[in-house]
Design a protein around this motif. Structure first.
Motif, PDB file in Angstrom:
ATOM      1  N   ILE A   1       0.823  -1.209   0.000  1.00  0.00           N
ATOM      2  CA  ILE A   1       0.000   0.000   0.000  1.00  0.00           C
ATOM      3  C   ILE A   1       0.856   1.258   0.000  1.00  0.00           C
ATOM      4  CG2 ILE A   1      -1.658   1.325   1.397  1.00  0.00           C
ATOM      5  CD1 ILE A   1      -2.820  -1.386   2.279  1.00  0.00           C
ATOM      6  N   VAL A   2       1.926   1.259   0.789  1.00  0.00           N
ATOM      7  CA  VAL A   2       2.703   2.494   0.955  1.00  0.00           C
ATOM      8  C   VAL A   2       3.859   2.631  -0.019  1.00  0.00           C
ATOM      9  CG1 VAL A   2       2.109   2.543   3.393  1.00  0.00           C
ATOM     10  CG2 VAL A   2       4.278   1.539   2.701  1.00  0.00           C
ATOM     11  N   PHE A   3       4.269   1.554  -0.681  1.00  0.00           N
ATOM     12  CA  PHE A   3       5.447   1.638  -1.549  1.00  0.00           C
ATOM     13  C   PHE A   3       5.332   2.757  -2.572  1.00  0.00           C
ATOM     14  CE2 PHE A   3       7.067  -2.935  -1.054  1.00  0.00           C
ATOM     15  CZ  PHE A   3       8.040  -2.510  -0.182  1.00  0.00           C
ATOM     16  N   LEU A   4       4.222   2.777  -3.295  1.00  0.00           N
ATOM     17  CA  LEU A   4       4.035   3.816  -4.305  1.00  0.00           C
ATOM     18  C   LEU A   4       3.421   5.049  -3.660  1.00  0.00           C
ATOM     19  CD1 LEU A   4       2.781   1.652  -7.303  1.00  0.00           C
ATOM     20  CD2 LEU A   4       5.113   2.247  -6.651  1.00  0.00           C
ATOM     21  N   SER A   5       2.265   4.865  -3.071  1.00  0.00           N
ATOM     22  CA  SER A   5       1.570   5.886  -2.291  1.00  0.00           C
ATOM     23  C   SER A   5       0.206   5.325  -1.955  1.00  0.00           C
ATOM     24  CB  SER A   5       1.411   7.186  -3.088  1.00  0.00           C
ATOM     25  OG  SER A   5       0.502   8.065  -2.435  1.00  0.00           O
ATOM     26  N   PRO A   6      -0.266   5.523  -0.727  1.00  0.00           N
ATOM     27  CA  PRO A   6      -1.620   5.050  -0.406  1.00  0.00           C
ATOM     28  C   PRO A   6      -2.683   5.622  -1.328  1.00  0.00           C
ATOM     29  CG  PRO A   6      -0.429   5.567   1.609  1.00  0.00           C
ATOM     30  CD  PRO A   6       0.439   6.025   0.464  1.00  0.00           C
ATOM     31  N   VAL A   7      -2.485   6.867  -1.785  1.00  0.00           N
ATOM     32  CA  VAL A   7      -3.509   7.465  -2.647  1.00  0.00           C
ATOM     33  C   VAL A   7      -3.482   6.895  -4.057  1.00  0.00           C
ATOM     34  CG1 VAL A   7      -3.555   9.603  -1.334  1.00  0.00           C
ATOM     35  CG2 VAL A   7      -2.038   9.418  -3.299  1.00  0.00           C
ATOM     36  N   PHE A   8      -2.405   6.163  -4.400  1.00  0.00           N
ATOM     37  CA  PHE A   8      -2.351   5.523  -5.722  1.00  0.00           C
ATOM     38  C   PHE A   8      -2.925   4.110  -5.719  1.00  0.00           C
ATOM     39  CE2 PHE A   8       1.617   8.170  -7.060  1.00  0.00           C
ATOM     40  CZ  PHE A   8       0.807   9.270  -7.237  1.00  0.00           C
ATOM     41  N   VAL A   9      -3.266   3.594  -4.545  1.00  0.00           N
ATOM     42  CA  VAL A   9      -3.777   2.225  -4.470  1.00  0.00           C
ATOM     43  C   VAL A   9      -5.007   2.032  -5.357  1.00  0.00           C
ATOM     44  CG1 VAL A   9      -4.787   0.479  -2.957  1.00  0.00           C
ATOM     45  CG2 VAL A   9      -2.761   1.746  -2.223  1.00  0.00           C
ATOM     46  N   PRO A  10      -6.005   2.942  -5.317  1.00  0.00           N
ATOM     47  CA  PRO A  10      -7.150   2.752  -6.222  1.00  0.00           C
ATOM     48  C   PRO A  10      -6.763   2.756  -7.693  1.00  0.00           C
ATOM     49  CG  PRO A  10      -7.657   4.380  -4.523  1.00  0.00           C
ATOM     50  CD  PRO A  10      -6.183   4.109  -4.444  1.00  0.00           C
ATOM     51  N   VAL A  11      -5.677   3.459  -8.015  1.00  0.00           N
ATOM     52  CA  VAL A  11      -5.265   3.538  -9.416  1.00  0.00           C
ATOM     53  C   VAL A  11      -4.713   2.197  -9.882  1.00  0.00           C
ATOM     54  CG1 VAL A  11      -3.795   4.742 -11.075  1.00  0.00           C
ATOM     55  CG2 VAL A  11      -4.775   5.999  -9.135  1.00  0.00           C
ATOM     56  N   TRP A  12      -3.806   1.586  -9.081  1.00  0.00           N
ATOM     57  CA  TRP A  12      -3.249   0.325  -9.576  1.00  0.00           C
ATOM     58  C   TRP A  12      -4.228  -0.833  -9.430  1.00  0.00           C
ATOM     59  CZ3 TRP A  12      -2.564  -3.433  -5.888  1.00  0.00           C
ATOM     60  CH2 TRP A  12      -2.165  -3.086  -4.604  1.00  0.00           C
ATOM     61  N   ILE A  13      -5.174  -0.737  -8.491  1.00  0.00           N
ATOM     62  CA  ILE A  13      -6.231  -1.742  -8.450  1.00  0.00           C
ATOM     63  C   ILE A  13      -7.114  -1.620  -9.683  1.00  0.00           C
ATOM     64  CG2 ILE A  13      -8.342  -2.439  -7.245  1.00  0.00           C
ATOM     65  CD1 ILE A  13      -6.941  -1.880  -4.624  1.00  0.00           C
ATOM     66  N   ALA A  14      -7.460  -0.380 -10.032  1.00  0.00           N
ATOM     67  CA  ALA A  14      -8.251  -0.165 -11.260  1.00  0.00           C
ATOM     68  C   ALA A  14      -7.483  -0.642 -12.486  1.00  0.00           C
ATOM     69  CB  ALA A  14      -8.606   1.315 -11.395  1.00  0.00           C
ATOM     70  N   GLY A  15      -6.169  -0.452 -12.468  1.00  0.00           N
ATOM     71  CA  GLY A  15      -5.361  -0.930 -13.588  1.00  0.00           C
ATOM     72  C   GLY A  15      -5.398  -2.441 -13.708  1.00  0.00           C
ATOM     73  N   GLY A  16      -5.307  -3.135 -12.581  1.00  0.00           N
ATOM     74  CA  GLY A  16      -5.386  -4.594 -12.624  1.00  0.00           C
ATOM     75  C   GLY A  16      -6.734  -5.075 -13.119  1.00  0.00           C
ATOM     76  N   LEU A  17      -7.812  -4.448 -12.640  1.00  0.00           N
ATOM     77  CA  LEU A  17      -9.150  -4.830 -13.098  1.00  0.00           C
ATOM     78  C   LEU A  17      -9.325  -4.537 -14.588  1.00  0.00           C
ATOM     79  CD1 LEU A  17     -11.264  -3.528 -10.070  1.00  0.00           C
ATOM     80  CD2 LEU A  17     -10.704  -5.908 -10.647  1.00  0.00           C
ATOM     81  N   ARG A  18      -8.746  -3.429 -15.031  1.00  0.00           N
ATOM     82  CA  ARG A  18      -8.844  -3.099 -16.459  1.00  0.00           C
ATOM     83  C   ARG A  18      -8.123  -4.137 -17.312  1.00  0.00           C
ATOM     84  NH1 ARG A  18      -5.333   0.488 -19.643  1.00  0.00           N
ATOM     85  NH2 ARG A  18      -6.420   0.912 -21.607  1.00  0.00           N
ATOM     86  N   LEU A  19      -6.926  -4.529 -16.910  1.00  0.00           N
ATOM     87  CA  LEU A  19      -6.196  -5.540 -17.681  1.00  0.00           C
ATOM     88  C   LEU A  19      -6.951  -6.867 -17.703  1.00  0.00           C
ATOM     89  CD1 LEU A  19      -2.481  -4.992 -16.594  1.00  0.00           C
ATOM     90  CD2 LEU A  19      -3.594  -4.233 -18.680  1.00  0.00           C
ATOM     91  N   TRP A  20      -7.609  -7.201 -16.608  1.00  0.00           N
ATOM     92  CA  TRP A  20      -8.277  -8.489 -16.514  1.00  0.00           C
ATOM     93  C   TRP A  20      -9.622  -8.508 -17.250  1.00  0.00           C
ATOM     94  CZ3 TRP A  20      -6.554 -13.059 -15.602  1.00  0.00           C
ATOM     95  CH2 TRP A  20      -7.435 -14.106 -15.312  1.00  0.00           C
ATOM     96  N   ARG A  21     -10.337  -7.378 -17.233  1.00  0.00           N
ATOM     97  CA  ARG A  21     -11.710  -7.364 -17.737  1.00  0.00           C
ATOM     98  C   ARG A  21     -11.876  -6.806 -19.142  1.00  0.00           C
ATOM     99  NH1 ARG A  21     -14.755  -4.813 -12.380  1.00  0.00           N
ATOM    100  NH2 ARG A  21     -14.566  -6.678 -11.041  1.00  0.00           N
ATOM    101  N   ASP A  22     -11.018  -5.893 -19.543  1.00  0.00           N
ATOM    102  CA  ASP A  22     -11.210  -5.203 -20.828  1.00  0.00           C
ATOM    103  C   ASP A  22     -10.903  -6.145 -21.985  1.00  0.00           C
ATOM    104  OD1 ASP A  22     -11.290  -3.524 -23.015  1.00  0.00           O
ATOM    105  OD2 ASP A  22     -10.165  -1.904 -22.051  1.00  0.00           O
ATOM    106  N   PRO A  23     -11.887  -6.459 -22.832  1.00  0.00           N
ATOM    107  CA  PRO A  23     -11.626  -7.365 -23.964  1.00  0.00           C
ATOM    108  C   PRO A  23     -10.532  -6.851 -24.890  1.00  0.00           C
ATOM    109  CG  PRO A  23     -13.980  -7.033 -23.639  1.00  0.00           C
ATOM    110  CD  PRO A  23     -13.290  -6.035 -22.773  1.00  0.00           C
ATOM    111  N   ALA A  24     -10.413  -5.529 -25.009  1.00  0.00           N
ATOM    112  CA  ALA A  24      -9.390  -4.957 -25.899  1.00  0.00           C
ATOM    113  C   ALA A  24      -7.977  -5.173 -25.363  1.00  0.00           C
ATOM    114  CB  ALA A  24      -9.641  -3.460 -26.095  1.00  0.00           C
TER     115      ALA A  24
END
Length: 491
Positions: free
Chosen positions: A250-273
């Motif tokens: 959580i703290v390595f990058l920044s706690p406020v960036f956690v939603p960003v990299w979680i959203a990035g993981g979900l995007r890679l997993w779910r986006d057909p493109a």
């Protein structure tokens, strides 16, 4: 979707603004590179660089070589040494922006990815210091970028470039092999598997092996001491590392960036493109499991988090009112924790979060304490006398600062310093021993020991060497050639 069509969807690289971010972070790192002083690991790398080899017991040769090159070109000072770390950090920022581009990011997303990387606490911390993690982070993100480009375009000739990057990374730290295995397992599980067919992947593996072979050969010839070191790290810190794994993710990058990299993981997993890139999600999860089970350092997973962060920046760029204030807040917090912006006397305020800050303070004072004790050794005894340091930080400090203070070259049995000793058996004492405060068990190997001094860094910073003892012993209790195997330690 054809490779040609996918290739046409990629935006042009936002070279000017991305390079502007990289130049800005390089300027900040350069301005602060001379504050405090050398880190204990940097002092070790300086000595290792003066003993060039294809390997060392705790690392391959790239980082000591980079340290030697940087000081030879830019000067034997913290600022001169850290030029290579600054350049590696800037290159990491640019590469993460290139990752965002491969994942569909336009100009704004690329700049946001570069900025989020540049202000992240861990990125700044390893960009400030010369460490194996500095170049390891760059190697990982380069491998990820090349593999993403290969997956996007279907150009399997890029396996040669992936292999070369892996090989160079292994000349710095063998940990990058875990990245390769995690990504390979994820590709086999989720695809696209067609990129693994044919002889191009085998050719890439051959390139990686050829580049890494000299260091691997050295390790094999010396009984794989790296495994002993890794085992010691796990035994000493494994339980703590497991407990801290999630908080530090959580703290390595920044706690406020956690939603960003979680959203990035979900995007890679779910986006057909982006189905072609989804393997990076299970690769991160698999690597996390391996690190936790083995008791490895939580930061080992960081480069794959940067890939997820880049993917999340593509989705988050539509919310600039939220993202750019978060970047600004992170920049301030990360600077306080990761960079030498506080007065040395105030480092204790952040030392509990980032102990590497405190490890840059007090080395000249340690050399002063040893020099004072050495001056009390009778001149007639000095030809037979030995200065012996418990660990490589102390030995590195004495090697760097000792000559100007009249202190002879130190010996140590820690890590690769053990390979550069022992003293000759004719050095029958006295022995001037410098050790950490609690390491009094070391004195069992010597006779008639008494403490004659202690180290005070002058800033009341509670680092590992504060109040270290300087001990004068009459002699070793056995010839050095016999004693050395008992004294040698790897952690």
């Amino acid at each position: 979707m054809s490779a040609t069509h996918v290739r046409a969807q990629v935006a042009s690289f936002a070279a000017a603004p991305v390079l502007g971010v990289a130049v800005a972070v390089a300027a900040v790192l350069t301005a602060l590179s001379g504050r405090y002083g050398f880190h204990r690991d940097e002092l070790y790398f300086l000595v290792a660089g003066d003993h060039p080899a294809w390997g060392y017991v705790d690392q391959p040769p790239l980082t000591p070589l980079a340290a030697r090159l940087s000081t030879a070109v830019f000067g034997d000072s913290p600022a001169g040494l850290r030029v290579v770390a600054t350049l590696a950090c800037a290159a990491t920022v640019v590469t993460v922006a290139a990752v965002a581009r491969e994942l569909g990011g336009g100009r704004a997303a690329q700049v946001l990815a570069a900025a989020c990387t540049a202000v992240s606490g861990f990125v700044l911390a390893v960009g400030h210091l010369v460490s194996t993690a500095t170049f390891d982070m760059l190697a990982w993100v380069v491998v990820c970028w090349l593999l993403l480009r290969l997956l996007r375009t279907g150009d399997r000739r890029l396996w040669l470039a992936v292999g070369a990057a892996l090989g160079v990374g292994m000349q710095n730290k063998y940990l990058v092999a875990l990245l390769a295995l995690a990504l390979l397992a994820a590709l086999l599980a989720t695809g696209p598997r067609h990129v693994l067919r044919g002889w191009w992947p085998l050719a890439g593996a051959a390139v990686a092996l050829a580049v890494a072979l000299p260091s691997l050969w050295w390790q094999a010839a010396h009984g794989w001491p790296q495994l002993t070191v890794a085992g010691g790290i796990s035994a000493d810190d494994g339980a703590e590392n497991r407990v801290l794994f999630v908080p530090q993710q959580i703290v390595f990058l920044s706690p406020v960036f956690v939603p960003v990299w979680i959203a990035g993981g979900l995007r890679l997993w779910r986006d057909p493109a982006l189905r072609w890139a989804r393997a990076f999600v299970p690769a991160y999860l698999l690597l996390a499991v391996v690190v936790v089970v083995s008791g490895g350092k939580p930061y080992y997973c960081l480069p794959l988090l940067l890939v997820l962060l880049a993917a999340g920046c593509v989705a988050s760029v539509s919310r600039p009112r939220a993202m750019w204030p978060a970047v600004a807040v992170t920049a301030v917090i990360s600077a306080l924790i990761s960079l030498p912006v506080l007065p040395p006397g105030a480092v204790g305020a952040v030392n509990g979060v980032n102990k590497e800050q405190g490890e840059q303070i007090g080395w000249p004072q340690l050399a002063d304490a040893v020099a004072d004790a050495w001056s009390a050794v009778p001149a007639a005894d000095r030809p037979r006398a030995v200065v012996f340091a418990q660990n490589y930080g102390e030995a590195g400090a004495l090697a760097h600062y000792g000559p100007a203070r009249g202190v002879p070259a130190p010996y140590s049995a820690h890590m690769s310093f053990a390979d550069w000793g022992p003293p000759p058996d004719s050095a029958t004492g006295p022995v001037l021993l410098v050790r950490q405060r609690e390491a009094d068990g070391l004195e069992q190997y010597f006779t008639d020991c008494r403490q004659v001094g202690s180290v005070d860094n002058g800033h009341d910073v509670g680092n590992e060497e504060q109040l270290a003892a300087v001990v004068l012993c009459a002699a070793p209790n056995a010839p050095w050639s016999q004693l050395w195997s008992w004294l040698r330690h790897y952690y």
